[in-house]
Design an enzyme around this catalytic site. Structure first.
Site, PDB file in Angstrom:
ATOM      1  N   HIS A 101       0.859  -1.192   0.000  1.00  0.00           N
ATOM      2  CA  HIS A 101       0.000   0.000   0.000  1.00  0.00           C
ATOM      3  C   HIS A 101       0.895   1.242   0.000  1.00  0.00           C
ATOM      4  O   HIS A 101       1.941   1.262   0.654  1.00  0.00           O
ATOM      5  CB  HIS A 101      -0.905  -0.023   1.241  1.00  0.00           C
ATOM      6  CG  HIS A 101      -1.981   1.015   1.160  1.00  0.00           C
ATOM      7  ND1 HIS A 101      -1.734   2.328   1.427  1.00  0.00           N
ATOM      8  CD2 HIS A 101      -3.280   0.930   0.804  1.00  0.00           C
ATOM      9  CE1 HIS A 101      -2.849   3.021   1.239  1.00  0.00           C
ATOM     10  NE2 HIS A 101      -3.803   2.195   0.864  1.00  0.00           N
ATOM     11  N   GLU A 169      -3.706   1.685  -7.310  1.00  0.00           N
ATOM     12  CA  GLU A 169      -4.086   2.784  -6.428  1.00  0.00           C
ATOM     13  C   GLU A 169      -3.121   3.952  -6.609  1.00  0.00           C
ATOM     14  O   GLU A 169      -2.065   3.992  -5.950  1.00  0.00           O
ATOM     15  CB  GLU A 169      -4.015   2.332  -4.970  1.00  0.00           C
ATOM     16  CG  GLU A 169      -4.985   1.247  -4.599  1.00  0.00           C
ATOM     17  CD  GLU A 169      -5.372   1.348  -3.125  1.00  0.00           C
ATOM     18  OE1 GLU A 169      -6.563   1.363  -2.848  1.00  0.00           O
ATOM     19  OE2 GLU A 169      -4.484   1.433  -2.264  1.00  0.00           O
TER      20      GLU A 169
HETATM   21  P1  PGA Z   1      -9.526   5.895  -0.007  1.00  0.00           P
HETATM   22  O1  PGA Z   1      -8.400   4.806   0.324  1.00  0.00           O
HETATM   23  O2  PGA Z   1     -10.710   5.132  -0.570  1.00  0.00           O
HETATM   24  O3  PGA Z   1      -9.817   6.570   1.295  1.00  0.00           O
HETATM   25  O4  PGA Z   1      -8.951   6.809  -1.025  1.00  0.00           O
HETATM   26  C1  PGA Z   1      -8.171   3.713  -0.528  1.00  0.00           C
HETATM   27  C2  PGA Z   1      -7.013   2.899  -0.036  1.00  0.00           C
HETATM   28  O5  PGA Z   1      -6.080   3.474   0.538  1.00  0.00           O
HETATM   29  O6  PGA Z   1      -6.997   1.667  -0.198  1.00  0.00           O
END
Ligand code: PGA
Length: 257
Positions: A101, A169
């Site tokens: 992440h 992401e």
């Molecule tokens: P968010 O986070 O939906 O608050 O942008 C997503 C994540 O970090 O997996």
């Protein structure tokens, strides 16, 4: 058939009683009581001290939700004060863990070498990896973005494709309320899929779920799920509100029926 996933990442939020309430209400909600095709998976990643209470709540209601850890140690056991191993997470009910992440890459300085060790630890215990990747800023040229994605995908080489979920992401979209445009997600997910084909071969690559994450909410989820190479979403902030997460589950199920 490639599995579709909607996974809530609670990050460092909620206390035990709140999580137990959440899971008990969620598992009794109409949307989860209705039978759904087996390839539609809904998962939760609570903070690790609460995995056991989540598991207990879920087994009380016989709910078919997947449980994930948010992180594991790269070591498998021994003198690592404060760390929790993959095997211990599995023992507490986690089928797998989020790995890579952007918050762990940047705030906890996790390097590709550390991520490979974490993937190896997961593999040793036959656990799934939700492997997150993506760019930090919006100002990369197409060529630099492709190069970065290629490097991030390449470290998956030795991990079994059947245990892998990938979450694209972009860091600039996480927790900012500024989701990536569907055209951008489409371009990146097509590139990632193509690179997975190079790495694993066509058949295995097409069965790896590829999720989008970054400011997903009930207003922007549907067009994202319509994208050809996207098989679900990893949701942070919007999953903390149970009604909002239930709305996302409804959209997710309808999009995939
Ligand atoms: P968010 O986070 O939906 O608050 O942008 C997503 C994540 O970090 O997996």
């Amino acid at each position: 058939m490639v599995h579709q996933h909607l996974i809530a990442n609670f990050k460092m939020n909620l206390l035990d009683s709140e999580i137990r309430n959440y899971v008990s209400q969620l598992s009794q909600s109409d949307v989860l009581k209705k039978p759904r095709p087996v390839h539609l998976k809904i998962g939760l990643a609570p903070s690790s001290p609460y995995l056991l209470s989540c598991q207990a709540q879920l087994s009380k209601t016989s709910s078919t939700l997947d449980l994930y850890a948010q992180n594991i140690s790269q070591a498998t056991q021994g003198a690592h004060t404060g760390e929790v191993s993959a095997q211990q997470m599995r023992d507490c009910g986690a089928q797998g863990s989020i790995i890579g992440h952007s918050e762990r890459r940047s705030l906890h300085h996790e390097t590709p070498e550390i991520l490979v060790q974490k993937m190896e630890a997961l593999n040793q215990f036959k656990m799934r990896a939700i492997y997150c990747l993506g760019e930090e800023t919006t100002d990369l040229s197409d060529q630099n973005l492709d190069q970065l994605l290629k490097e991030q995908v390449d470290i998956l080489r030795d991990f079994p494709s059947t245990q892998l979920i990938i979450a694209y992401e972009p860091k600039w979209a996480i927790g900012t309320g500024r989701e990536a445009e569907p055209q951008h997600i489409h371009r990146v997910s097509t590139y990632i899929r193509q690179h997975l084909v190079n790495l694993y071969g066509q058949e295995r690559a097409l069965n790896i779920p590829l999720l989008y994450g970054g400011s997903v909410n009930a207003k922007n989820l549907s067009p994202i799920l319509d994208l050809e190479n996207i098989n679900g979403a990893l949701v942070g902030s919007a999953s903390l509100d149970l009604d909002h997460f239930i709305a996302l589950i409804e959209l997710f199920i309808n999009a995939n029926l």
